[in-house]
Design an enzyme around this catalytic site. Structure first.
Site, PDB file in Angstrom:
ATOM      1  N   GLU A 114     -10.867   3.077  -9.005  1.00 45.77           N
ATOM      2  CA  GLU A 114     -11.713   2.292  -8.198  1.00 45.77           C
ATOM      3  C   GLU A 114     -12.340   3.002  -7.078  1.00 45.77           C
ATOM      4  OE1 GLU A 114      -8.746  -1.494  -8.258  1.00 45.77           O
ATOM      5  OE2 GLU A 114      -8.997  -0.309  -6.488  1.00 45.77           O
ATOM      6  N   CYS A 127     -14.635   4.164   0.220  1.00 45.23           N
ATOM      7  CA  CYS A 127     -13.193   4.432   0.061  1.00 45.23           C
ATOM      8  C   CYS A 127     -12.957   5.221  -1.290  1.00 45.23           C
ATOM      9  CB  CYS A 127     -12.517   3.143   0.131  1.00 45.23           C
ATOM     10  SG  CYS A 127     -10.963   3.321  -0.118  1.00 45.23           S
ATOM     11  N   CYS A 134      -0.601   6.023  -8.683  1.00 43.19           N
ATOM     12  CA  CYS A 134       0.205   6.813  -7.574  1.00 43.19           C
ATOM     13  C   CYS A 134       1.887   6.859  -7.648  1.00 43.19           C
ATOM     14  CB  CYS A 134       0.066   6.250  -6.067  1.00 43.19           C
ATOM     15  SG  CYS A 134       0.555   6.939  -4.789  1.00 43.19           S
ATOM     16  N   CYS A 138       5.240   2.964  -2.562  1.00 41.40           N
ATOM     17  CA  CYS A 138       5.387   2.308  -1.414  1.00 41.40           C
ATOM     18  C   CYS A 138       5.259   0.599  -1.673  1.00 41.40           C
ATOM     19  CB  CYS A 138       4.005   2.521  -0.656  1.00 41.40           C
ATOM     20  SG  CYS A 138       3.903   4.166   0.131  1.00 41.40           S
ATOM     21  N   CYS A 141       2.348  -1.702  -1.794  1.00 42.07           N
ATOM     22  CA  CYS A 141       0.992  -1.279  -2.453  1.00 42.07           C
ATOM     23  C   CYS A 141       0.855  -1.480  -3.665  1.00 42.07           C
ATOM     24  CB  CYS A 141       0.943   0.131  -2.285  1.00 42.07           C
ATOM     25  SG  CYS A 141      -0.566   0.907  -3.065  1.00 42.07           S
ATOM     26  N   CYS A 361      -7.072  -3.045  -1.980  1.00 42.45           N
ATOM     27  CA  CYS A 361      -6.345  -2.087  -2.500  1.00 42.45           C
ATOM     28  C   CYS A 361      -5.841  -2.405  -4.137  1.00 42.45           C
ATOM     29  CB  CYS A 361      -5.115  -1.841  -1.561  1.00 42.45           C
ATOM     30  SG  CYS A 361      -5.524  -1.777   0.080  1.00 42.45           S
TER      31      CYS A 361
HETATM   32  N1  SAH Z   1      -1.587   7.173  -0.201  1.00 41.11           N
HETATM   33  C1  SAH Z   1      -2.591   7.398   1.049  1.00 41.11           C
HETATM   34  C2  SAH Z   1      -3.877   6.620   0.677  1.00 41.11           C
HETATM   35  C3  SAH Z   1      -4.041   5.465  -0.185  1.00 41.11           C
HETATM   36  S1  SAH Z   1      -3.458   3.891   0.547  1.00 41.11           S
HETATM   37  C4  SAH Z   1      -1.821   6.626   2.101  1.00 41.11           C
HETATM   38  O1  SAH Z   1      -0.782   6.367   1.817  1.00 41.11           O
HETATM   39  O2  SAH Z   1      -2.334   6.752   3.250  1.00 41.11           O
HETATM   40  C5  SAH Z   1      -4.655   3.427   1.729  1.00 41.11           C
HETATM   41  C6  SAH Z   1      -4.216   2.564   2.969  1.00 41.11           C
HETATM   42  O3  SAH Z   1      -3.899   1.128   2.172  1.00 41.11           O
HETATM   43  C7  SAH Z   1      -2.813   2.940   3.401  1.00 41.11           C
HETATM   44  O4  SAH Z   1      -2.625   2.800   4.723  1.00 41.11           O
HETATM   45  C8  SAH Z   1      -1.853   2.042   2.633  1.00 41.11           C
HETATM   46  O5  SAH Z   1      -0.490   1.915   3.080  1.00 41.11           O
HETATM   47  C9  SAH Z   1      -2.533   0.731   2.718  1.00 41.11           C
HETATM   48  N2  SAH Z   1      -2.204  -0.329   1.656  1.00 41.11           N
HETATM   49  C10 SAH Z   1      -1.687  -0.251   0.544  1.00 41.11           C
HETATM   50  N3  SAH Z   1      -1.554  -1.526  -0.170  1.00 41.11           N
HETATM   51  C11 SAH Z   1      -1.836  -2.255   0.696  1.00 41.11           C
HETATM   52  C12 SAH Z   1      -1.910  -3.814   0.840  1.00 41.11           C
HETATM   53  N4  SAH Z   1      -1.302  -4.381  -0.270  1.00 41.11           N
HETATM   54  N5  SAH Z   1      -2.263  -4.252   1.917  1.00 41.11           N
HETATM   55  C13 SAH Z   1      -2.892  -3.676   2.963  1.00 41.11           C
HETATM   56  N6  SAH Z   1      -2.800  -2.307   3.043  1.00 41.11           N
HETATM   57  C14 SAH Z   1      -2.249  -1.703   1.945  1.00 41.11           C
END
Ligand code: SAH
Length: 385
Positions: A114, A127, A134, A138, A141, A361
């Site tokens: 995406e 973005c 990944c 986390c 996510c 996301c």
């Molecule tokens: N792996 C990298 C970049 C991708 S995620 C990182 O962790 O920074 C980009 C941002 O979106 C990160 O800050 C991540 O924590 C956030 N993110 C991921 N899933 C999310 C969600 N469901 N709601 C809000 N933010 C989210």
């Protein structure tokens, strides 16, 4: 800086092994300036050919080698024999009511990624994804739920910018729609280090997209050794997904913290900006109801970031199917933000954008892949378009 690309080595081999019947072609979108120069050198051509080709690809947005008239006919013929210019297929392009645009791109191996465009005032932020899926797990996510598939190649990363420029118009210089790029799409950019650095080099290269280093942000969950390496080879802006103020909680929600705990991560952030006057690290903090959103945690965050030139970006949690987390209420986010601001931290709150198109996301890939899986299960072979 970065070393010579594998595709160049392949090309050199190709030139040496002309007996090969069907050598694979080099995708020219895989080469940053340094690799492009090496590529032409391997062909016995002058270095300025690299500048010419980069301008055709990124400033003129040309994919047809025959159109590149200043390269000369003989060189064009050789290029056509050994190279290709191949972009991912746009499976889905969806503008949102608020101007956000989301693309779902299908790569040559069938994987989907995406890219999202978010306009705001006189800014347009793209973005960009760095991996298919990944590996970091986390818990909040949705990309993590897909697991890790593979790293993106340079051509697959830079093509995301090309697709967006093509759709939005405005070229890459004056009046451009894209003013900023954030490596915040799918994946952990520091775990695809070389390809991400090369792609960002292309984004900044005046022969390509010419974006300033301040307008490109790499976002990481905190791969400390790679962050230290980044300092040596690049000076793009840095965003760190912090999301918690103590290791106990961060170990749970950002599991890479078990390997690189908060104090090591913050020390690396300090090193990153130590030689960059007037630069700040952006700390991202996803607001999870009842998990990390108390006033005490806001106060702990102020303490933690003391002495680091910082900006805090509060992100309302974007829910996705199957998650138990909920977004903190507006009042709780307001109070958290106010506490940080009173503690002297520049704090912005990210607006939720593109909700009507699942731009949050990882949501779109999830839905489309579900649809593909369902069709396969029921024996219906149907392309998503
Ligand atoms: N792996 C990298 C970049 C991708 S995620 C990182 O962790 O920074 C980009 C941002 O979106 C990160 O800050 C991540 O924590 C956030 N993110 C991921 N899933 C999310 C969600 N469901 N709601 C809000 N933010 C989210």
């Amino acid at each position: 800086m970065t070393c010579v690309n594998a595709p160049v080595n392949r090309l050199v081999n190709q030139l040496d092994n002309e007996h090969l019947e069907t050598p694979s072609k080099v995708n020219l979108l895989n080469l940053d300036q340094q690799a492009m120069k090496a590529f032409f050198a391997a062909m016995g051509e002058k270095a300025f050919r690299a500048s010419q080709l980069l301008k055709w690809l990124y400033q003129q947005d040309i994919d047809d080698i025959d159109t590149m008239t200043n390269l000369g006919k003989a060189l064009r013929t050789r290029l056509k024999e050994t190279c290709e210019i191949v972009m991912p297929e746009v499976v889905y392009e969806q503008p949102s009511k608020d101007g956000t645009v989301k693309w779902l791109l299908r790569l040559a191996d069938g994987n989907c990624i995406e890219t999202v465009y978010i306009p705001e005032g006189d800014r347009g932020t793209l973005c960009v994804s760095s991996q298919v899926g990944c590996a970091l797990k986390c818990t909040f996510c949705s990309t993590a739920q897909q697991g890790f598939n593979r790293n993106l190649e340079v051509h697959e990363i830079i093509s995301q910018v090309r697709v967006a420029v093509r759709t939005l118009g405005g070229g890459v210089k004056d009046g451009r729609a894209i003013t900023n790029v954030v490596m915040m799409g799918m994946g952990e950019p520091l775990l695809n280090f070389d390809n991400v650095v090369r792609s960002m080099d292309l984004m900044m290269d005046d022969l390509a997209f010419g974006l300033s280093k301040r307008r490109i942000t790499l976002s990481t969950a905190g791969v400390v050794p790679a962050l230290d390496r980044l300092r040596e080879v690049s000076d793009v802006s840095l965003a760190v997904s912090l999301h918690a103020t103590n290791d106990e909680l961060r170990n749970q929600i950002v599991p890479i913290n078990k390997k690189y705990p908060i104090h090591e991560l913050l020390a690396s952030c300090r090193r990153y900006i130590a030689d960059k006057p007037h630069r700040k690290v952006t700390f991202e903090y996803v607001m999870l109801e009842g998990i990390n959103d108390s006033v005490d945690e806001a106060k702990a965050l102020i303490k933690l970031l003391e002495g680091i030139p910082s900006k805090v970006n509060l992100i309302p949690f974007n829910p996705f199917p199957g998650t138990d987390y909920q977004t903190s209420s507006r009042e709780v986010i307001d109070r958290f933000q106010e506490t940080l601001i009173n503690g002297g931290l520049v704090t912005i709150r990210r607006k939720t954008r593109g909700e009507d198109i699942d731009a949050a996301c990882g949501q779109l890939v999830g839905k489309v892949q579900d649809r593909i899986r369902r069709s396969e299960r029921f024996g219906v072979i149907k392309q998503v378009s």
